[in-house]
Each structure stands twice: as structure tokens, then as C-alpha cells.
Scaffold this motif. Structure first.
Motif, PDB file in Angstrom:
ATOM      1  N   GLU A 147      15.060  -9.927 -11.097  1.00  9.24           N
ATOM      2  CA  GLU A 147      15.839  -9.150 -10.202  1.00  9.24           C
ATOM      3  C   GLU A 147      14.995  -8.109  -9.174  1.00  9.24           C
ATOM      4  OE1 GLU A 147      18.860  -5.153 -10.746  1.00  9.24           O
ATOM      5  OE2 GLU A 147      18.000  -5.954 -12.464  1.00  9.24           O
ATOM      6  N   LEU A 148      15.550  -8.793  -7.802  1.00 14.78           N
ATOM      7  CA  LEU A 148      14.586  -7.800  -6.743  1.00 14.78           C
ATOM      8  C   LEU A 148      15.880  -6.880  -6.032  1.00 14.78           C
ATOM      9  CD1 LEU A 148      12.491  -8.093  -4.576  1.00 14.78           C
ATOM     10  CD2 LEU A 148      13.718 -10.041  -3.555  1.00 14.78           C
ATOM     11  N   ARG A 149      15.078  -5.761  -5.720  1.00 16.63           N
ATOM     12  CA  ARG A 149      15.779  -4.980  -4.869  1.00 16.63           C
ATOM     13  C   ARG A 149      14.963  -4.422  -3.431  1.00 16.63           C
ATOM     14  NH1 ARG A 149      19.478  -1.982  -8.370  1.00 16.63           N
ATOM     15  NH2 ARG A 149      20.389  -3.503  -9.605  1.00 16.63           N
ATOM     16  N   GLN A 150      15.510  -3.954  -2.326  1.00 16.77           N
ATOM     17  CA  GLN A 150      14.998  -3.587  -1.391  1.00 16.77           C
ATOM     18  C   GLN A 150      15.398  -2.077  -1.222  1.00 16.77           C
ATOM     19  OE1 GLN A 150      15.227  -5.113   2.912  1.00 16.77           O
ATOM     20  NE2 GLN A 150      13.190  -6.665   1.941  1.00 16.77           N
ATOM     21  N   VAL A 151      14.296  -1.100  -0.967  1.00 22.43           N
ATOM     22  CA  VAL A 151      14.853   0.097  -0.720  1.00 22.43           C
ATOM     23  C   VAL A 151      13.970   0.630   0.527  1.00 22.43           C
ATOM     24  CG1 VAL A 151      15.393   0.622  -3.140  1.00 22.43           C
ATOM     25  CG2 VAL A 151      13.032   1.015  -2.302  1.00 22.43           C
ATOM     26  N   VAL A 157       5.778  -3.647  -7.198  1.00 15.88           N
ATOM     27  CA  VAL A 157       6.252  -2.940  -5.946  1.00 15.88           C
ATOM     28  C   VAL A 157       5.625  -3.375  -4.556  1.00 15.88           C
ATOM     29  CG1 VAL A 157       6.453  -0.766  -4.459  1.00 15.88           C
ATOM     30  CG2 VAL A 157       6.923  -0.889  -7.334  1.00 15.88           C
ATOM     31  N   ASP A 158       6.131  -3.914  -3.588  1.00 11.12           N
ATOM     32  CA  ASP A 158       5.729  -4.289  -2.356  1.00 11.12           C
ATOM     33  C   ASP A 158       5.853  -3.356  -1.203  1.00 11.12           C
ATOM     34  OD1 ASP A 158       3.978  -5.884  -0.794  1.00 11.12           O
ATOM     35  OD2 ASP A 158       4.731  -7.733  -1.277  1.00 11.12           O
ATOM     36  N   PRO A 159       5.036  -2.614  -0.679  1.00  7.93           N
ATOM     37  CA  PRO A 159       5.162  -1.560   0.279  1.00  7.93           C
ATOM     38  C   PRO A 159       4.852  -2.485   1.726  1.00  7.93           C
ATOM     39  CG  PRO A 159       3.291  -1.183  -0.646  1.00  7.93           C
ATOM     40  CD  PRO A 159       3.732  -2.319  -1.255  1.00  7.93           C
ATOM     41  N   PHE A 160       6.151  -2.844   2.411  1.00  6.70           N
ATOM     42  CA  PHE A 160       6.126  -3.591   3.791  1.00  6.70           C
ATOM     43  C   PHE A 160       5.761  -2.652   4.683  1.00  6.70           C
ATOM     44  CE2 PHE A 160       8.429  -6.500   1.153  1.00  6.70           C
ATOM     45  CZ  PHE A 160       7.760  -7.579   1.316  1.00  6.70           C
ATOM     46  N   SER A 161       6.338  -1.057   4.760  1.00  5.28           N
ATOM     47  CA  SER A 161       6.214   0.082   5.668  1.00  5.28           C
ATOM     48  C   SER A 161       6.480   0.970   4.699  1.00  5.28           C
ATOM     49  CB  SER A 161       7.021  -0.335   6.799  1.00  5.28           C
ATOM     50  OG  SER A 161       8.224  -0.156   6.609  1.00  5.28           O
ATOM     51  N   THR A 162       6.432   2.254   5.652  1.00  8.80           N
ATOM     52  CA  THR A 162       7.068   3.476   5.052  1.00  8.80           C
ATOM     53  C   THR A 162       8.657   3.448   4.687  1.00  8.80           C
ATOM     54  OG1 THR A 162       7.092   4.593   7.129  1.00  8.80           O
ATOM     55  CG2 THR A 162       4.994   4.719   5.879  1.00  8.80           C
ATOM     56  N   THR A 163       9.292   2.481   5.157  1.00  2.00           N
ATOM     57  CA  THR A 163      10.743   2.387   5.295  1.00  2.00           C
ATOM     58  C   THR A 163      11.223   1.203   4.563  1.00  2.00           C
ATOM     59  OG1 THR A 163      10.957   1.746   7.305  1.00  2.00           O
ATOM     60  CG2 THR A 163      11.001   4.331   7.157  1.00  2.00           C
ATOM     61  N   LYS A 164      10.304   0.333   3.872  1.00  2.00           N
ATOM     62  CA  LYS A 164      10.717  -0.834   3.440  1.00  2.00           C
ATOM     63  C   LYS A 164       9.961  -1.296   2.246  1.00  2.00           C
ATOM     64  CE  LYS A 164      11.612  -5.649   4.455  1.00  2.00           C
ATOM     65  NZ  LYS A 164      11.324  -6.938   5.411  1.00  2.00           N
ATOM     66  N   LYS A 180       3.480   7.058  -7.951  1.00  2.00           N
ATOM     67  CA  LYS A 180       4.162   7.626  -6.729  1.00  2.00           C
ATOM     68  C   LYS A 180       3.055   7.714  -5.670  1.00  2.00           C
ATOM     69  CE  LYS A 180       7.467  10.524  -4.505  1.00  2.00           C
ATOM     70  NZ  LYS A 180       8.265  11.770  -4.912  1.00  2.00           N
ATOM     71  N   ASN A 181       1.925   8.367  -5.858  1.00  2.00           N
ATOM     72  CA  ASN A 181       1.036   8.536  -4.827  1.00  2.00           C
ATOM     73  C   ASN A 181       0.468   7.282  -4.605  1.00  2.00           C
ATOM     74  OD1 ASN A 181      -0.470  10.193  -3.202  1.00  2.00           O
ATOM     75  ND2 ASN A 181      -2.293   9.748  -4.525  1.00  2.00           N
ATOM     76  N   LEU A 182       0.333   6.173  -5.702  1.00  2.00           N
ATOM     77  CA  LEU A 182      -0.404   4.970  -5.363  1.00  2.00           C
ATOM     78  C   LEU A 182       0.473   4.220  -4.475  1.00  2.00           C
ATOM     79  CD1 LEU A 182      -1.906   3.853  -8.738  1.00  2.00           C
ATOM     80  CD2 LEU A 182      -2.977   4.239  -6.579  1.00  2.00           C
ATOM     81  N   ILE A 183       1.863   4.125  -4.827  1.00  2.00           N
ATOM     82  CA  ILE A 183       2.581   3.179  -4.021  1.00  2.00           C
ATOM     83  C   ILE A 183       2.684   4.035  -2.561  1.00  2.00           C
ATOM     84  CG2 ILE A 183       5.240   3.041  -3.465  1.00  2.00           C
ATOM     85  CD1 ILE A 183       5.259   3.076  -6.751  1.00  2.00           C
ATOM     86  N   ARG A 184       2.896   5.319  -2.406  1.00  2.00           N
ATOM     87  CA  ARG A 184       2.804   5.852  -1.158  1.00  2.00           C
ATOM     88  C   ARG A 184       1.462   5.395  -0.142  1.00  2.00           C
ATOM     89  NH1 ARG A 184       3.632  11.150  -2.250  1.00  2.00           N
ATOM     90  NH2 ARG A 184       5.876  11.017  -1.923  1.00  2.00           N
ATOM     91  N   THR A 185       0.333   5.426  -1.016  1.00  2.00           N
ATOM     92  CA  THR A 185      -0.823   5.283  -0.232  1.00  2.00           C
ATOM     93  C   THR A 185      -1.431   3.896  -0.098  1.00  2.00           C
ATOM     94  OG1 THR A 185      -2.277   5.930  -2.132  1.00  2.00           O
ATOM     95  CG2 THR A 185      -1.417   7.611  -0.461  1.00  2.00           C
ATOM     96  N   HIS A 186      -0.794   3.042  -1.156  1.00  2.00           N
ATOM     97  CA  HIS A 186      -1.484   1.734  -1.328  1.00  2.00           C
ATOM     98  C   HIS A 186      -0.727   0.688  -0.245  1.00  2.00           C
ATOM     99  CE1 HIS A 186      -4.191  -0.795  -3.448  1.00  2.00           C
ATOM    100  NE2 HIS A 186      -3.255  -1.900  -3.474  1.00  2.00           N
ATOM    101  N   TRP A 187      -1.393  -0.134   0.388  1.00  2.00           N
ATOM    102  CA  TRP A 187      -0.664  -0.927   1.535  1.00  2.00           C
ATOM    103  C   TRP A 187      -0.677  -2.450   1.040  1.00  2.00           C
ATOM    104  CZ3 TRP A 187       2.816   1.125   4.284  1.00  2.00           C
ATOM    105  CH2 TRP A 187       2.773   2.312   4.596  1.00  2.00           C
ATOM    106  N   SER A 188      -0.610  -2.777  -0.422  1.00  2.00           N
ATOM    107  CA  SER A 188      -0.464  -4.082  -0.718  1.00  2.00           C
ATOM    108  C   SER A 188       0.416  -3.642  -2.175  1.00  2.00           C
ATOM    109  CB  SER A 188      -1.939  -4.674  -0.964  1.00  2.00           C
ATOM    110  OG  SER A 188      -1.689  -5.848  -1.483  1.00  2.00           O
ATOM    111  N   HIS A 189       0.585  -5.056  -2.570  1.00  2.00           N
ATOM    112  CA  HIS A 189       1.597  -4.682  -3.932  1.00  2.00           C
ATOM    113  C   HIS A 189       1.215  -4.347  -4.812  1.00  2.00           C
ATOM    114  CE1 HIS A 189      -0.190  -9.261  -4.100  1.00  2.00           C
ATOM    115  NE2 HIS A 189      -0.553  -8.620  -5.167  1.00  2.00           N
ATOM    116  N   ILE A 190       1.766  -3.682  -5.934  1.00  2.00           N
ATOM    117  CA  ILE A 190       1.321  -3.185  -7.002  1.00  2.00           C
ATOM    118  C   ILE A 190       2.125  -4.069  -8.104  1.00  2.00           C
ATOM    119  CG2 ILE A 190       1.258  -1.305  -8.438  1.00  2.00           C
ATOM    120  CD1 ILE A 190       1.101   0.642  -5.942  1.00  2.00           C
ATOM    121  N   LEU A 191       1.174  -4.743  -9.045  1.00  2.00           N
ATOM    122  CA  LEU A 191       1.703  -5.585 -10.157  1.00  2.00           C
ATOM    123  C   LEU A 191       1.527  -4.916 -11.301  1.00  2.00           C
ATOM    124  CD1 LEU A 191       0.596  -8.807  -9.003  1.00  2.00           C
ATOM    125  CD2 LEU A 191       2.533  -7.722  -8.383  1.00  2.00           C
ATOM    126  N   PHE A 192       2.751  -5.038 -12.288  1.00  2.00           N
ATOM    127  CA  PHE A 192       2.504  -4.587 -13.713  1.00  2.00           C
ATOM    128  C   PHE A 192       3.521  -5.148 -14.764  1.00  2.00           C
ATOM    129  CE2 PHE A 192       5.261  -1.893 -11.206  1.00  2.00           C
ATOM    130  CZ  PHE A 192       6.595  -1.828 -11.827  1.00  2.00           C
TER     131      PHE A 192
END
Length: 76
Positions: free
Chosen positions: A43-47, A28-35, A7-19
Motif C-alpha cells: 500500500e502506497l499513499r501520498q500526503v 516514508v519518503d519526503p520529496f519536499s515539505t509538501t509531498k 515526526k521530527n526525523l521525518i520533518r528534518t531528514h531529506w531521504s527516505h526512512i525505512l522500517f
């Protein structure tokens, strides 16, 4: 990796995380703190928050909170 560390990696990393999970490519691909795009296989979802990323049951009916310790081939 624990779910808190992931969770901390996703919150602080500004590029995709693959696994991999259950033989599927996921990420997980963080586009911003709200996308965030979250995918597993086809399957793909946006949160809108890291908490939603962690709770989304897109990984064969499980969430990142559930599978964090068993995912493999993590790329940052």
C-alpha cells in the motif's frame, strides 16, 4: 522511539526512512515539505504534510502516532 522524535526525523531528514511493522517493510519518503510518499507492504499513499504522515492509518489500520514505539529496523 516516540512519535515526537519520529515526526521530527521525518520533518528534518531529506531521504527516505525505512522500517518494519508487523513483518512488513514500510517507509516514508519526503520529496519536499509538501509531498511525502508513505508505504507499508504493497500500500502506497501520498500526503502533503508531516502531520498527515503521522496521522495516516496505512499501517494495518494504525498511524505512525500509534506505532512509533514498536516499529523496528529503522534505517535513515
Amino acid at each position: 522511539m516516540t512519535s515526537d522524535i519520529l515526526k521530527n526525523l521525518i520533518r528534518t531528514h531529506w531521504s527516505h526512512i525505512l522500517f518494519e511493522y508487523n513483518g512488513k517493510e514500510c517507509g516514508v519518503d519526503p520529496f519536499s515539505t509538501t509531498k511525502y510518499d508513505v508505504w507499508c507492504g504493497d500500500e502506497l499513499r501520498q500526503v502533503e504534510s508531516v502531520d498527515e504522515v503521522m496521522a495516516l492509518t496505512i499501517f494495518d489500520g494504525k498511524s505512525l502516532n500509534d506505532i512509533a514505539e514498536v516499529i523496528t529496523n529503522i534505517e535513515l
